[in-house]
Design a protein around this motif. Structure first.
Motif, PDB file in Angstrom:
ATOM      1  N   TRP A 112       3.376  23.658  -6.891  1.00 31.03           N
ATOM      2  CA  TRP A 112       2.781  24.199  -5.672  1.00 31.03           C
ATOM      3  C   TRP A 112       3.698  25.177  -4.944  1.00 31.03           C
ATOM      4  N   ILE A 113       4.995  25.159  -5.262  1.00 27.66           N
ATOM      5  CA  ILE A 113       5.929  26.008  -4.532  1.00 27.66           C
ATOM      6  C   ILE A 113       6.154  27.343  -5.250  1.00 27.66           C
ATOM      7  N   ASN A 114       5.584  27.500  -6.441  1.00 24.73           N
ATOM      8  CA  ASN A 114       5.793  28.746  -7.193  1.00 24.73           C
ATOM      9  C   ASN A 114       5.336  29.997  -6.448  1.00 24.73           C
ATOM     10  N   PRO A 115       4.185  29.972  -5.736  1.00 29.35           N
ATOM     11  CA  PRO A 115       3.811  31.178  -4.978  1.00 29.35           C
ATOM     12  C   PRO A 115       4.854  31.593  -3.948  1.00 29.35           C
ATOM     13  N   LEU A 116       5.542  30.629  -3.363  1.00 30.48           N
ATOM     14  CA  LEU A 116       6.595  30.964  -2.398  1.00 30.48           C
ATOM     15  C   LEU A 116       7.755  31.650  -3.099  1.00 30.48           C
ATOM     16  N   GLN A 149      18.741  31.966 -11.830  1.00 37.43           N
ATOM     17  CA  GLN A 149      19.462  32.139 -10.565  1.00 37.43           C
ATOM     18  C   GLN A 149      19.011  33.394  -9.836  1.00 37.43           C
ATOM     19  N   ARG A 150      18.667  34.435 -10.610  1.00 34.30           N
ATOM     20  CA  ARG A 150      18.199  35.664  -9.970  1.00 34.30           C
ATOM     21  C   ARG A 150      16.858  35.428  -9.268  1.00 34.30           C
ATOM     22  N   PHE A 151      16.008  34.683  -9.935  1.00 34.98           N
ATOM     23  CA  PHE A 151      14.701  34.369  -9.372  1.00 34.98           C
ATOM     24  C   PHE A 151      14.838  33.405  -8.199  1.00 34.98           C
ATOM     25  N   TYR A 152      15.730  32.445  -8.354  1.00 31.37           N
ATOM     26  CA  TYR A 152      15.883  31.387  -7.357  1.00 31.37           C
ATOM     27  C   TYR A 152      16.612  31.865  -6.104  1.00 31.37           C
ATOM     28  N   LEU A 153      17.679  32.615  -6.278  1.00 27.05           N
ATOM     29  CA  LEU A 153      18.539  32.963  -5.143  1.00 27.05           C
ATOM     30  C   LEU A 153      17.836  33.828  -4.110  1.00 27.05           C
ATOM     31  N   ARG A 154      16.927  34.688  -4.556  1.00 30.23           N
ATOM     32  CA  ARG A 154      16.265  35.576  -3.587  1.00 30.23           C
ATOM     33  C   ARG A 154      15.467  34.780  -2.564  1.00 30.23           C
ATOM     34  N   THR A 155      14.831  33.733  -3.026  1.00 30.51           N
ATOM     35  CA  THR A 155      14.092  32.877  -2.095  1.00 30.51           C
ATOM     36  C   THR A 155      15.030  31.956  -1.338  1.00 30.51           C
ATOM     37  N   SER A 156      16.022  31.435  -2.037  1.00 30.43           N
ATOM     38  CA  SER A 156      16.949  30.498  -1.402  1.00 30.43           C
ATOM     39  C   SER A 156      17.701  31.145  -0.255  1.00 30.43           C
ATOM     40  N   ARG A 157      18.169  32.370  -0.464  1.00 33.27           N
ATOM     41  CA  ARG A 157      18.886  33.067   0.614  1.00 33.27           C
ATOM     42  C   ARG A 157      18.015  33.174   1.854  1.00 33.27           C
ATOM     43  N   MET A 188      13.573  24.383   1.762  1.00 38.29           N
ATOM     44  CA  MET A 188      14.832  24.670   1.087  1.00 38.29           C
ATOM     45  C   MET A 188      15.224  23.487   0.197  1.00 38.29           C
ATOM     46  N   LEU A 189      15.009  22.273   0.683  1.00 39.11           N
ATOM     47  CA  LEU A 189      15.264  21.103  -0.152  1.00 39.11           C
ATOM     48  C   LEU A 189      14.317  21.084  -1.352  1.00 39.11           C
ATOM     49  N   CYS A 190      13.081  21.518  -1.143  1.00 44.08           N
ATOM     50  CA  CYS A 190      12.106  21.542  -2.243  1.00 44.08           C
ATOM     51  C   CYS A 190      12.521  22.512  -3.340  1.00 44.08           C
TER      52      CYS A 190
END
Length: 1444
Positions: free
Chosen positions: A206-210, A1046-1054, A1108-1110
């Motif tokens: 469910w979080i993929n669109p984000l 990490q490239r995909f993840y970090l953009r949202t995480s930041r 962010m935890l998700c």
């Protein structure tokens, strides 16, 4: 070989003599794989049915429900047919065949009912049905294989069973679909997590669109998913408060146990998957044993099947680990979010019940920031702490089975080190308390300074306060130094068992059994078990101090929640003569003494023998107070400064606890409109402030605005009543703030209204307008029947009061009654009225109303650049932070990370060589060499850990933290005054609170973890690739996947980390505002509405926090799946290409796979944490670079030490505006003031009086013209130098937390005797001495506003200069005190030039000269006497209008 029917009718579980001995018996499969799930479903069905029955229908009628029912009916048909077939074939069935088919049919029928109920009454797909169908489907696969392989069995049996399997697959797909489209509208807006199936929640689909949103562009706050209803602040706090209210709070750690009970189901949901995860973690050692043993044994046809079984077991084990860890993390994250919501909500709830003086230290801010952060960190380790003992026990048992008595060596060593660590852990709590206390002092001090920017700049205290705050930061770091050393030793100790346990175990084993007994199977099974033994202990050593800190934080919060509450939050206090509080009601009026006024039939408030004492010395504030306020009456309270007028109002509303006596309020007066002398105004639009918690009534709104004379101001504001007033109304003048608070009080239409000197900052005409329209005979209050208690110095209105209460200097009633009666007595009120013929002033505002809020800049290219950096990172931030660390220490940190990884990973290779040395290995060394080298490698790792952490935490962090804090502080304190007007103080304070906490704590850990994780990942990848020849081919693909990840993840995480930090700022601001305005909030009865807003802001801050935890959970799941794939590849290649791997090499590989997922998660999580924590650094860097300092390059002239020697001031053609495009507020201003001359500045609202002072003190730049003081151009002198050489008395006296000495002489230039002489001069010395002298706390002194103004005069006496600036300093004092202040100024500054913006015209009536301004120009100037004689003159008109 064919199986006889009897072979499948035994329990087994493995079948023997057929099917290649690689299958379960049919009886075992039907008993455990079929009967058990069905029975469990049928047992849970009544419970779930009862839950659903209590819920309402939530879905529309759709075809999906029919489709589900059809699929379930088809399943039931296959199960019924299967029951019939088994009944007709007794030869081939087992003892469990008919019961299994029967239960399967009954379960299908039960599903028919359950599916219908779940579809209509639940917002999400059924977790029970999906769990049952998933496990049933998976468990049916082995039985399907068995049935098809069984010879002689009628083909109808496997065919029907396979059809049932297909039906279950269809049902699983249908039941897993979301029902959002079929839901009624109220339920469609639920959080996505609340609407998706169990599989989506586990895999976080469910979080993929984000993620896609964050990868493609910027995520706005509106696009963040709302949090689950179960996590909402209201729900978690309601559950907590219901338990907290029923709990005895005298027990130790009561708050901890109450919160634990509140989240007990979440805790239980956390432990179940965590226990499964622990079992699977331990199973990894058994897998290593099985694979290495298989590779060491000879290959047979039977072993081939075992090899394939090992491959399947590997895949299942690591997939199970991934799923169980994801489920554990989900519940842990929900637990953390709930506890965060509970604590912050509970703290705010408590704030609304405490007296204002108990909140003056801002300790609640520390509870809402630092304590909540500590609790969150501790809870992140909770699952590990709870399961560590079980994991250690199980690992010890398995290790003993593997190496026998040799397991004592690593176990004993580990226990000894753990015991030492636990003994030392007791040091953490006092060290932590010292540090947290220092943090609280710094944050409270910083909040106080940021709350009065105009004051500290006018007084020239910028450098002084900057140094003080920085000193507090340094002191905080010093107090934390011992704790950082403790952390270093703790981490070093925790590394010792992991480093030395393996060589000790292998040493003991070889010494007992001989070197030849150490085979790869023994060695790597033992090493894996030792790793599983020491890892929980390692985590426990880290977790225990965190839990000690959490307990300390819980205790601190508990102590706050147990503070004695005010009596006035729910009902008016009723206090008997012994000080015992009761609750007053209308009926209790009869128990009051039979004083004449007590029997008043329409009394709103009655007080009898009321006494109030405050402070440690129990200083008398009010004594023997007796009065009655009739309903609908106007009551005035008068008295000298410090007589207790404000305290009397606070006693009436219940904010101050009466020491003795009786106080009663009628039910209609339970809620009272209250206007404090220093009005509480939350940051927001003027309209919203006036409305408060009431609905908009246009007619009433216009009448209130008109009555408070705000209509004129609103027409001059650029945005009218949508104008945002800034923190504490900083963009408004004192008079505007008072009238705005008065408008809010009137609009609320409360039966009782208490007003504390709201007329003090108004000119005569405005004062008259406000009094007549609000309190006069035809005013709003009379019209609405409001009872008014007005404390005032405006004695000209005494004649219109129904009742007057006059207080003496010691807090007693001098006299009371009607104005006519008191005039006849010719007492205090009579004398006061004679002296107070004029109490108005020439102006109702202290700043021009037409240029209050400068236009804010529109988004620029810099903003776009910062937005890009938020998504993709900013390498400049790395450099900015690295420079604060220093290259010398940075180099040491990097090198020790590499040597640490070498000390951890190389021993695995050394163990391989050692275990293969007796079976033809390359190295043939004596036993002593193997042991010594192994020990040296362990020592290398431990020493590297110590040097690595000590260098970072003890040497680097204090230096870096102090430097970054100083840079940020310097940028803030040197920012122009307009910055403080435009920027909410909570936003700025958030940088000093949360950002500094992140930089000091999380960021330092993230740097070390990233370096360690990178080194361990590289070492682990090399050793895994070495396990099998072809695994190395897969490593580039793995690395590519990780790079893309990490490239995909970090953009949202930041972005989420930025949003998490930013979402805390409004919440922190709101709590700060509640601390400042709790008296007003409680008086109005707005506690519920205020708390609802707090919960709304808290929920808003929880959104990025939980999401962010998700996404961190999503990352861990993906990494676990990558590890599962890698482990499966390693084992598959080892099994299928047997000659490419040895038992030793595959042991090394699998041993590193054991920790590879943890290393991967450790690295990327640490990297992400580094990136997100650098967000705090980026915010500081961006603020420093984007905030233009008020100092200009041309301000480089240093005046002589004695400047100004004379005080001669010249304004030559000076013009100024608040913004480049704004209206001119000073227009070609020209005048000169001679040395020693006393000049009064007056004029109408918006005339430019305060703007003139701001230009003189360089808080406002002049756009043209020059200002010279003693022949020096002020534009060439540093601003701080100008302000420090002048003496200023702002309209509002500034105080900061600390002692009286720190406040009266912040520069520490005067002696104690001089300070005491100054206090004696203003009449405050006796009061100060009663409270402890110069070392008394400013908070405990409880000075009134008038006394604070006298205190400000005393402070000015210690900093005399040749130019004194007075900014309407007498607004909060009575006539007598005003005369005292002016006489002191005239005498003490008789040789100085005095420039006074007049509050009351008579204060400047005997000055040498008067300057009258209008629209920024001098319209009249001359001696007061001459101007008063000038027919039609400006000054004369204002003088006459003032009543002279």
């Amino acid at each position: 070989m064919d199986c006889p029917p009897a072979a499948d009718d035994i329990f087994g579980p493995a079948v023997h003599g057929c099917r290649d001995d690689f299958d379960f018996t049919l009886l075992f499969e039907q008993s455990f794989f079929q009967i058990a799930p069905c029975a469990l479903l049928l047992l849970l069905l009544p419970v779930r049915a009862y839950q659903l029955k209590r819920k309402n229908v939530k879905t529309l009628g759709t075809g999906m429900r029919t489709l589900k029912q059809t699929a379930i009916v088809s399943l039931a048909a296959t199960q019924l047919a299967l029951l019939v077939v088994w009944s007709l074939t007794p030869t081939y069935r087992t003892k469990a065949s008919v019961p299994a088919a029967t239960l399967s049919f009954l379960a299908s029928v039960a599903l028919l009912f359950l599916s219908s109920a779940e579809h209509t009454r639940s917002v999400r797909p059924s977790s029970l049905i999906n769990t049952y169908m998933l496990f049933s489907l998976v468990l049916d696969i082995p039985q399907t294989r068995t049935l098809w392989l069984r010879s002689g069995l009628p083909r109808s049996v496997p065919a029907l069973f396979t059809a049932g399997l297909a039906a279950k697959t269809l049902i699983l797909c249908l039941e897993a679909r979301t029902k959002r489209r079929a839901l009624f509208p109220p339920y469609k807006i639920y959080a996505p997590e609340a609407l998706v199936s169990l599989y989506d929640r586990t895999t976080l689909w469910w979080i993929n669109p984000l993620f896609l949103e964050g990868y493609k562009g910027l995520i706005s706050f509106e696009k963040l998913y709302p949090i689950d209803q179960d996590l909402s602040s209201q729900q978690v706090e309601d559950d907590f408060q219901s338990r907290w209210g029923q709990t005895s709070k005298n027990g130790k750690h009561s708050l901890l146990w109450v919160i634990a009970r509140s989240v007990r189901w979440t805790l239980a949901a956390l432990l179940v998957p965590r226990l499964f995860m622990s079992a699977l973690v331990l199973a990894q050692a058994l897998l290593i044993n099985g694979v290495t043993a298989w590779l060491s044994a000879e290959q047979t046809p039977h072993s081939t099947h075992q090899g394939y079984g090992l491959v399947v077991a590997t895949a299942c084990l690591y997939l199970g680990l991934a799923v169980s860890r994801a489920l554990t993390n989900r519940q842990q994250h929900r637990l953390r979010t709930k506890v965060r919501g509970i604590v912050m909500s509970a703290v705010h709830t408590k704030i609304l019940t405490l007296p204002g003086d108990q909140l003056a230290d801002n300790a609640a801010l520390t509870h809402a920031t630092t304590d909540v952060s500590r609790l969150d960190v501790a809870l992140s380790r909770l699952d590990e702490a709870l399961t560590s003992p079980l994991e250690v026990g199980a690992a010890t048992f398995l290790l003993e089975r593997q190496i026998g008595v040799s397991c004592v060596a690593p176990l004993a060593w580990t226990i000894i080190i753990t015991a030492l660590s636990l003994l030392n852990s007791n040091m953490a709590l006092p060290l932590q308390k010292r540090w947290l206390a220092a943090v609280q002092v710094r944050i409270s001090y910083t909040a106080a300074v940021l709350g009065c920017p105009k004051g500290f700049k006018m007084l020239g205290l910028t450098d002084c306060l900057t140094q003080k705050i920085q000193a507090l930061r340094v002191q905080e770091l010093i107090k934390n130094a011992d704790y950082r050393k403790y952390v270093t030793h703790r981490n070093t100790f925790s590394a010792v068992p992991q480093a030395f346990a393996p060589p000790l175990a292998l040493m003991m084993f070889t010494l007992i059994h001989g070197g030849q007994a150490l085979t790869p199977t023994v060695a790597f099974t033992a090493l894996s078990l030792i790793a599983l033994l020491t890892q929980p202990i390692h985590e426990l050593i880290h977790a225990i101090p965190l839990f000690q800190q959490a307990v300390a934080s819980f205790d601190r919060v508990q102590a706050f929640l147990l503070l004695p509450e005010t009596d006035g939050n729910d009902s008016a206090p009723f206090v008997d003569n012994n000080g015992v509080s009761q609750t007053g009601t209308d009926a209790e009026l009869s128990v009051l003494p039979s004083e004449p006024f007590a029997a008043h039939s329409r009394a709103m408030v009655v007080a009898t023998d009321l006494c109030v004492r405050l402070g440690k010395e129990h200083r008398v504030i009010l004594q023997d107070i007796k009065f009655a306020l009739s309903a609908g009456s106007l009551n005035l309270v008068v008295g000298a400064v410090g007589s207790g007028k404000s305290m009397l109002l606070k006693a009436v509303i219940g904010d101050v606890r009466a020491t003795s006596g009786q106080l009663w309020r009628a039910a209609a007066g339970k809620e009272a409109a209250y206007c404090a002398q220093d009005p509480w105004l939350p940051n927001g639009a003027i309209r919203n402030i006036i409305l408060g918690e009431s609905d908009m009534d246009q007619l009433w709104y216009r009448r209130v605005v008109q009555a408070c004379a705000l209509h004129v101001d609103l027409t001059t504001f650029q945005h009218g009543d949508e104008t945002v007033i800034g923190t504490r109304g900083i963009s408004l003048s004192g008079g505007q703030r008072q009238r705005l608070a008065l408008a809010r009080a009137l609009y609320a239409r409360k039966a009782l209204m208490l007003v504390d000197d709201a007329l003090g900052g108004l000119d005569a005409s405005t004062s008259r307008h406000v009094f007549d329209d609000c309190f006069g005979i035809n005013g709003i209050c009379r019209d609405q029947g409001m009872t008014v208690l007005l404390a005032t110095h405006a004695v000209q209105y005494l004649g219109q009061a129904d009742h007057i209460i006059a207080l003496t200097h010691d807090g007693a009633i001098a006299e009371q009654g009607s104005f006519a009666d008191l005039q006849q007595h010719k007492g205090y009120v009579y004398e006061l009225y004679l002296k107070g013929g004029q109490t108005g002033s020439s102006d109702r505002t202290a700043a021009p109303a037409d240029d209050i809020i400068p236009a804010k800049p529109s988004p620029s290219a810099d903003d776009a650049q910062q937005d890009l950096a938020r998504r993709t990172g900013d390498m400049a931030v790395y450099g900015y932070y690295a420079r604060s660390l220093g290259w010398e220490y940075g180099t040491v940190v990097v090198i020790t990370a590499a040597t640490f990884a070498f000390g951890v990973k190389f021993p695995d290779l050394w163990a391989q060589w050692w275990s293969q040395s007796h079976t033809g290995g390359r190295l043939q060394l004596p036993l002593s060499v193997w042991i010594i080298v192994y020990m040296l490698l362990a020592a290398t790792g431990v020493i590297s850990v110590f040097v690595h952490i000590y260098t970072m935490l003890v040497k680097t962090v204090p230096k870096s933290s102090a430097q970054l804090h100083q840079q940020l502080l310097h940028a803030v304190m040197r920012a122009p005054y307009s910055f403080f007007v435009d920027t909410d103080s909570g936003v700025t304070l958030n940088r000093f609170a949360n950002d500094m906490s992140v930089i000091e704590g999380e960021l330092a850990g993230a740097v070390m973890q990233t370096l360690d994780g990178l080194a361990l990942f590289i070492g682990g990848a090399i050793l895994i690739a070495a396990g099998a020849e072809y695994v190395g081919v897969a490593m580039p693909a793995v690395l590519f996947v990780l790079y893309c990840l990490q490239r995909f993840y970090l953009r949202t995480s930041r972005q989420l980390r930025f949003m998490d930090l930013e979402a805390q700022a409004p919440l922190l601001t709101f709590i700060s505002e509640a601390l400042a305005g709790v008296t007003t909030i409680r008086s109005f009865g707005w506690q519920s509405a205020n708390h609802a807003k707090c919960q709304s802001l808290l929920d808003a801050s929880q959104r990025p926090f939980y999401l962010m935890l998700c996404i961190q959970r999503w990352l861990n799941l993906v990494l676990d799946l990558v590890t599962a794939a890698l482990a499966t590849i390693v084992v598959s290649l080892a099994i299928t290409l047997r000659n490419t791997s040895s038992a030793g090499s595959i042991g090394v590989s699998l041993l590193n796979v054991l920790s590879f997922n943890q290393n991967l998660a450790y690295l990327i999580t640490a990297w992400t944490s580094l990136e997100t924590c650098l967000g705090a650094v980026a915010r500081c860097k961006n603020f420093e670079s984007s905030t233009t300092p008020e100092d200009k390059p041309e301000e480089d002239q240093t005046p002589p030490v004695t400047w100004p020697q004379r005080g001669a001031l010249v304004y030559a053609n000076v013009s100024a505006s608040y913004s480049s495009n704004g209206e001119t507020v000073l227009d070609d201003l020209t005048f000169s003031i001679s040395a020693g001359e006393k000049v009064g500045i007056c004029g109408r609202s918006g005339s430019g009086k305060s703007s003139l002072l701001l230009t003189l003190l360089r808080l406002l730049d002049n756009s043209s013209g020059t200002i010279t003081l003693d022949d020096m151009d002020l534009s060439t002198i540093p601003r701080q130098t100008i302000r420090s050489r002048l003496t200023a008395l702002p309209q509002e006296a500034i105080t900061v937390p600390g002692t009286l000495r720190d406040n009266i002489d912040p520069l520490q230039l005067a002696s104690d005797s001089a300070a005491e002489a100054a206090l004696a001069r203003v009449g405050l010395l006796d009061l100060v001495n009663q409270q402890g002298g110069l070392d008394a706390s400013m908070t405990e002194l409880s000075l009134s506003h008038g006394q604070l103004q006298l205190f400000a005069v005393a402070r000015a006496l210690l900093r005399k200069s040749k130019l004194l600036i007075l900014d309407e300093m007498t607004g909060s004092v009575d006539t007598v005190t005003e005369e005292l202040m002016m006489s002191i100024i005239k005498e003490e500054f008789r040789e100085s030039t005095v420039i006074a913006v007049a509050h009351r015209l008579r204060t400047i009536g005997d000055f040498d000269r008067i300057i009258v301004l209008d629209k920024g120009r001098v319209v009249e100037m001359g001696k007061p006497g001459e101007l008063l004689e000038r027919e039609g003159g400006w000054f004369r008109e204002m003088w006459e209008r003032s009543g002279h």
